[in-house]
Design an enzyme around this catalytic site. Structure first.
Site, PDB file in Angstrom:
ATOM      1  N   HIS A   1       0.623  -0.921  -0.341  1.00 19.84           N
ATOM      2  CA  HIS A   1       0.110   0.178   0.303  1.00 19.84           C
ATOM      3  C   HIS A   1       0.856   1.099  -0.053  1.00 19.84           C
ATOM      4  O   HIS A   1       0.373   1.938  -1.044  1.00 19.84           O
ATOM      5  CB  HIS A   1      -1.105   0.197   0.765  1.00 19.84           C
ATOM      6  CG  HIS A   1      -1.704   1.289   1.639  1.00 19.84           C
ATOM      7  ND1 HIS A   1      -2.807   1.413   2.957  1.00 19.84           N
ATOM      8  CD2 HIS A   1      -2.321   1.731   0.622  1.00 19.84           C
ATOM      9  CE1 HIS A   1      -3.764   2.415   1.891  1.00 19.84           C
ATOM     10  NE2 HIS A   1      -3.390   2.568   1.128  1.00 19.84           N
ATOM     11  N   GLU A  18       2.660   1.253  -3.342  1.00 17.85           N
ATOM     12  CA  GLU A  18       1.133   1.544  -3.590  1.00 17.85           C
ATOM     13  C   GLU A  18       1.609   3.574  -3.615  1.00 17.85           C
ATOM     14  O   GLU A  18       1.524   3.968  -4.611  1.00 17.85           O
ATOM     15  CB  GLU A  18       0.252   2.370  -3.972  1.00 17.85           C
ATOM     16  CG  GLU A  18      -0.827   2.308  -5.067  1.00 17.85           C
ATOM     17  CD  GLU A  18      -1.717   2.369  -3.906  1.00 17.85           C
ATOM     18  OE1 GLU A  18      -2.788   3.851  -4.203  1.00 17.85           O
ATOM     19  OE2 GLU A  18      -2.699   1.338  -3.778  1.00 17.85           O
ATOM     20  N   HIS A  19       1.594   3.961  -2.906  1.00 11.16           N
ATOM     21  CA  HIS A  19       1.454   5.607  -3.584  1.00 11.16           C
ATOM     22  C   HIS A  19       2.959   5.985  -3.316  1.00 11.16           C
ATOM     23  O   HIS A  19       2.694   6.923  -3.590  1.00 11.16           O
ATOM     24  CB  HIS A  19       1.733   5.819  -1.110  1.00 11.16           C
ATOM     25  CG  HIS A  19      -0.301   6.320  -1.387  1.00 11.16           C
ATOM     26  ND1 HIS A  19      -1.159   7.110  -0.564  1.00 11.16           N
ATOM     27  CD2 HIS A  19      -0.972   4.984  -0.834  1.00 11.16           C
ATOM     28  CE1 HIS A  19      -1.993   6.868  -0.044  1.00 11.16           C
ATOM     29  NE2 HIS A  19      -2.491   5.793  -0.283  1.00 11.16           N
ATOM     30  N   GLU A  43      -4.425   7.578   6.374  1.00  8.87           N
ATOM     31  CA  GLU A  43      -5.141   6.696   5.993  1.00  8.87           C
ATOM     32  C   GLU A  43      -6.212   5.288   6.941  1.00  8.87           C
ATOM     33  O   GLU A  43      -6.935   5.152   6.788  1.00  8.87           O
ATOM     34  CB  GLU A  43      -5.178   6.285   4.417  1.00  8.87           C
ATOM     35  CG  GLU A  43      -6.248   5.456   3.887  1.00  8.87           C
ATOM     36  CD  GLU A  43      -5.775   5.199   2.963  1.00  8.87           C
ATOM     37  OE1 GLU A  43      -6.409   3.895   1.913  1.00  8.87           O
ATOM     38  OE2 GLU A  43      -4.595   5.273   2.416  1.00  8.87           O
TER      39      GLU A  43
END
Length: 998
Positions: A102, A105-106, A203
């Site tokens: 994750h 991905e960012h 998040e």
């Protein structure tokens, strides 16, 4: 954007979601499909070899290829659709919960070799005509898709995406910003306390504050305990600080390699150009490796298991004493077995979907809980599928009873099977979904094939839907107990079964906060003085980098007819005015809309009604509508929108169902009403943690325009609180008395206009059926007033009611704080400006887009650590600032003010303005599906001429215009604004008398 398995849509949703609206009217003998059919297995094209050329369903030609040098897999779906899509996905299989896929991905989207600027991905949002751009992290793959209608734009975006995923900078500074870091609370004050910061860290704190998400994550981790599904791919907040920058780079090297990649392209652009660009810009620079990312099969348990987890109490739960969840999950077969997956997804729908299903009757109707558990049905998103069934919103003492009901219901299904009519209704639904068209077909296709292809399943086989239907019918014909045998095998005799319960713990949030504090202190205690100094200096460096400017009455019923290539489907809409509705009934309208198609009508009880709707239509729904006037801020239209679709052959049946709903809806079944009320209240309560920014914006606009006030009543926190009160009522007789009063005002042909989208050949038949429906409804009005039921045909000419001005409304300032059980905030400030047709509206649209990209994104997300934030100009004349999953509140309001100062100072370039215009135009001219053509005109009265005027005003916006509107509408002293915050306890706000605390 972290997308857990429970949100990707299960295979049952392949009929309901993934394939919702997919089939264009293009013929197979189309240019792109013909061109693709010329390829032959063995052909070499730009370093790729063609393996297979197939013509599956859905009017497309599928071409499978393999890259010779690296082994990268490629699928091209040639179809005469101008909305072309590209996607590349990598199998990403983490073995810990640090969130490495994750965070990666960012971080790959923070700059690459060819595009080293800080945020090329977000910059392309402003420089592109894309119809979709995003990235997704699932449990076992990461996907990067985009779509656009423009060929040159496709090449530009492809270049950015290829460079981002294969050649990212992966700077340490980007890892700190996007992943996690230790930093002084105030980066400019070395004496301020050290805290955890980071976009993904915040998040995931927000994600885990959602009890439904939390439960789904626990369920997956515990059902598949032996490999990658036992960890949190998005990142568990307390594990994220264990990830190092070196580990992130290593994960990229092994997982983001062409040998571990699957490329998918879709649309009418030539395949050769795609292959050439991908080969030259990326794949030619790699050698083949063995990525070793396969997911092994989960070892099957010899006996069932039980487990228990806790969560935070839900202050908005319909019944605070009933907040337990229980679910039984079964491990099924490998998802690469396409027919078995198809069969099990159908079986799942038969077992749980709609009021006629056995589990609905056994679990929902006795009102033991408020709704099915958050994970329910067939899930084909992991290597081996699962099926889950359970309840949420239950009392603890009912847990054993629910277990027994689930077991007994499975026994009953094995004994009795399913009615043939229910099976036919489901197959009818598939036919509808295959014919219905959407504007994002390519994206739906990419998402649908992703999981199976990720585990080396055949993606083309998944598209042979009619083959699966035929095989299913044959299996049923050969063995009438075909489905019952499946139930016995997968559920009755399956020892790999997990029963998971979840209950609230009053100290849950306190324990979470304590655990985070302990983690923080452990990190801090290991620091030397030089480490602390380095943290402070790095914090200043990051702040400097984030702050840098980057390059780069008695009347006819009007009907609008729209002839469209709808593939044999008819789409019907009716707008019914609320103008005559008494004020005291307004709060009940969303509930009315929710239940009016689900309680039975005419000679049908609610189960029979649901069955007929499935057999004869593509769905029937009623929803609230608040439509601001395009010329005056204090005028609006209020109504409810009826929507349905059907195959042409079922037109009489669809209108008969609407006639029965208008003439004789059933309202007197209190037991059924309570079930629907509990489900609705639960759904609203669950939605806040996911859409808190929308609730904040709606609340902030409440006191600024009459339309904003009504939006809060229908869709805001006021509606959430109202439904909680209804759900808590021991006696619903007052509600039952209210619903017919509402129906009398709303389901009334005197106050109705209609729209029909259908093929030219079916227009006259549709008109005749519609006229018959109108006449039948008019004649059955109890008042027996003389009603003209003839139809005025309107072909793309708006027949619009005169909007009623709200004479008593006075705009005023209001600041509202809702204390919520979340660790993050949702913040909004809305400002009253101008309506759609005003000359300044276009400037405010451009300003909102530019402020978001050039200032607010950096302040709120990069510096502030929120997951998202920005500004938008709404059609109702409200200019709204917002933030999403934000660790800050009052500071974010300050960032909004700084954004206005930035705009007034004019510190932006012509290129900044041009990029904002491009971004706005990609939305203004986004593709419209045949089902939706003409809807802008029908609903809001905005004509093509008005839209063209808006386009011209957008083109004409200048630097001076933007500074002027910022000064005129957004400056302190000039503006009338509302503010709303949803978030954790906040002493600063509580002590400020200007805030209303809820």
């Amino acid at each position: 954007f972290f997308l857990p398995s429970e949100e990707r849509g299960y295979c049952t949703d392949f009929f309901d979601t993934s394939f919702n609206g997919q089939r264009h009217t293009w013929r197979l003998k189309s240019t792109s499909a013909e061109r693709a059919l010329q390829y032959q297995p063995g052909h070499k094209i730009h370093g790729f070899t063609v393996k297979e050329v197939t013509v599956p369903d859905l009017f497309l030609t599928a071409v499978k290829l393999t890259h010779d040098k690296t082994g990268a897999q490629y699928l091209h779906a040639a179809r005469d659709d101008s909305n072309n899509l590209f996607s590349v996905q990598f199998r990403t299989t983490p073995m810990d919960s640090t969130g490495v896929p994750h965070i990666l991905e960012h971080t790959v989207l923070c700059g690459s070799e060819k595009y080293p600027c800080r945020d090329p991905f977000f910059k392309m949002l402003n420089r592109s005509l894309s119809t979709f751009m995003n990235a997704f992290t699932a449990s076992d793959y990461t996907m990067y898709p985009f779509s656009t209608q423009n060929g040159k734009d496709f090449q530009n975006l492809l270049s950015v995406y290829l460079d981002a995923v294969f050649f990212p900078c992966l700077r340490e500074q980007d890892f700190w910003q996007e992943g996690w870091r230790l930093e002084n609370e105030n980066p400019t004050d070395p004496n301020s306390p050290l805290v955890f910061k980071g976009v993904v860290f915040n998040e995931m704190k927000g994600a885990f504050s959602d009890n439904e998400r939390l439960y789904a994550q626990h369920l997956q981790n515990k059902l598949y305990p032996d490999h990658t599904y036992s960890v949190v791919s998005g990142g568990e907040p307390l594990a994220i600080p264990d990830l190092t920058w070196e580990q992130l780079k290593q994960f990229h090297a092994t997982h983001y390699h062409p040998s571990n990649a699957r490329f998918f392209t879709y649309g009418d652009l030539p395949l050769e150009q795609h292959l050439k660009q991908i080969e030259e810009e990326a794949l030619s620079k790699f050698e083949r490796i063995n990525p070793n990312t396969e997911v092994p099969s989960q070892s099957h348990w010899s006996s069932p298991r039980e487990d228990h987890v806790t969560c935070s109490p839900d202050a908005l739960a319909p019944d605070p004493a009933r907040q337990n969840t229980l679910c039984v999950s079964y491990l099924l077969g490998d998802i690469t077995d396409t027919f078995e997956g198809f069969t099990l997804s159908l079986l799942s729908s038969l077992m749980i979907s709609g009021p006629n299903s056995p589990f609905y009757k056994a679990l929902i109707e006795p009102k033991i809980g408020t709704d099915f558990s958050s994970v329910v049905g067939y899930d084909g998103s992991t290597k081996e599928a699962s099926f889950s069934i359970g309840l949420q919103g239950m009392a603890e003492e009912d847990i054993e009873r629910v277990k027994q009901i689930i077991s007994q219901t499975i026994d009953d299904i094995i004994e009795n099977g399913f009615e043939e009519e229910r099976i036919e209704a489901l197959l009818h639904k598939i036919e509808i979904q295959m014919k219905h068209q959407s504007t994002n077909f390519g994206l739906s296709l990419a998402s649908y094939i992703a999981s199976s292809w990720n585990h080396d399943g055949d993606p083309v086989q998944l598209l042979q839907i009619s083959d699966s239907v035929a095989k299913f019918r044959q299996s049923l014909a050969e063995n009438p107990r075909f489905l019952q045998d499946k139930v016995k095998h997968y559920f009755k005799e399956n020892t790999h079964r997990l029963t998971l319960s979840m209950s609230p713990d009053e100290a849950y949030l306190e324990k979470q906060a304590k655990a985070e504090e302990e983690k923080l202190q452990k990190k801090i205690q290991a620091l030397s003085d030089s480490d602390r100094k380095e943290i402070y200096e790095k914090g200043l460096e990051l702040l400097t980098a984030q702050s840098k400017t980057q390059d780069a009455s008695l009347q006819c019923v009007p009907v609008q007819y729209c002839e469209q290539p709808t593939n044999g489907l008819v789409y019907f809409r009716a707008m019914c005015s609320l103008n005559t509705l008494p004020e005291d009934l307004r709060l009940y309208v969303p509930l009315f809309c929710s239940v009016i198609t689900r309680m039975g009508c005419g000679g049908l009880d609610y189960r029979q009604q649901a069955q007929q709707m499935e057999l004869r239509t593509g769905g029937m729904s009623v929803s609230t509508q608040v439509i601001p006037d395009s010329t005056q801020l204090d005028m609006y239209e209020q109504g409810i929108l009826l929507f349905s679709s059907c195959l042409e052959r079922n037109l009489p049946h669809m209108f008969q169902l609407w006639s029965d709903i208008f003439n004789s809806p059933h309202f007197d079944d209190e037991e059924r009403l309570r079930v629907l009320v509990m489900m609705s209240a639960q759904e609203l309560a669950n939605g806040i943690s996911y859409s808190g920014h929308m609730y904040a914006m709606t609340r902030a606009g409440r006191h600024l325009t009459p339309a904003g006030d009504l939006q809060e009543t229908f869709n805001g926190m006021e509606q959430v609180k109202f439904m909680k009160r209804i759900a808590e009522m021991p006696d619903l007789s007052q509600v039952i008395r209210t619903l017919p009063r509402i129906k009398k005002h709303l389901l009334n042909p005197d106050n109705m206009r209609c729209a029909v989208n259908t093929t030219p050949q079916k227009l006259s038949d549709t008109a005749a059926q519609l006229e018959s429906f109108i006449r039948d409804v008019a004649e059955n009005r109890k008042e027996r007033k003389p009603v003209r039921s003839d139809i005025t045909e309107v072909r793309f000419q708006q027949a619009h009611w005169v909007n009623i001005p709200e004479l008593n409304f006075q705009p005023c300032q209001m600041k509202t704080f809702f204390q919520m059980p979340f660790p993050v905030n949702f913040v909004s400030e809305s400002i009253r400006t101008v309506p759609f047709s005003h000359e300044d509206y276009a400037s405010l649209c451009i300003l909102a887009r530019m402020m978001t990209a050039k200032f607010l994104h950096g302040e709120i997300r990069e510096k502030g650590g929120a997951y998202g934030g920005g500004a938008r100009m709404g059609g109702g004349g409200l200019f709204s600032f917002y933030s999403y999953r934000d660790p800050n509140s009052v500071q974010t309001l300050s960032a909004f003010r700084k954004g206005v100062d930035w705009a007034k100072s004019g510190q932006f370039t012509q290129q900044d303005i041009d990029e904002a215009k491009l971004s706005i135009f990609s939305a203004v001219d986004s593709p419209v599906a045949p089902a939706d053509k003409g809807m802008g005109r029908f609903l809001s009265g905005v004509t093509d001429e008005m839209k063209q005027g808006h386009r011209e005003r957008l083109f004409a916006v200048t630097h001076k215009n933007l500074v002027d509107v910022a000064e005129r509408y957004l400056s302190v002293g000039q503006r009338t604004c509302g503010v709303a915050i949803l978030g954790p306890e906040n002493e600063t706000i509580k002590k400020d008398p200007s805030w209303i605390v809820k």
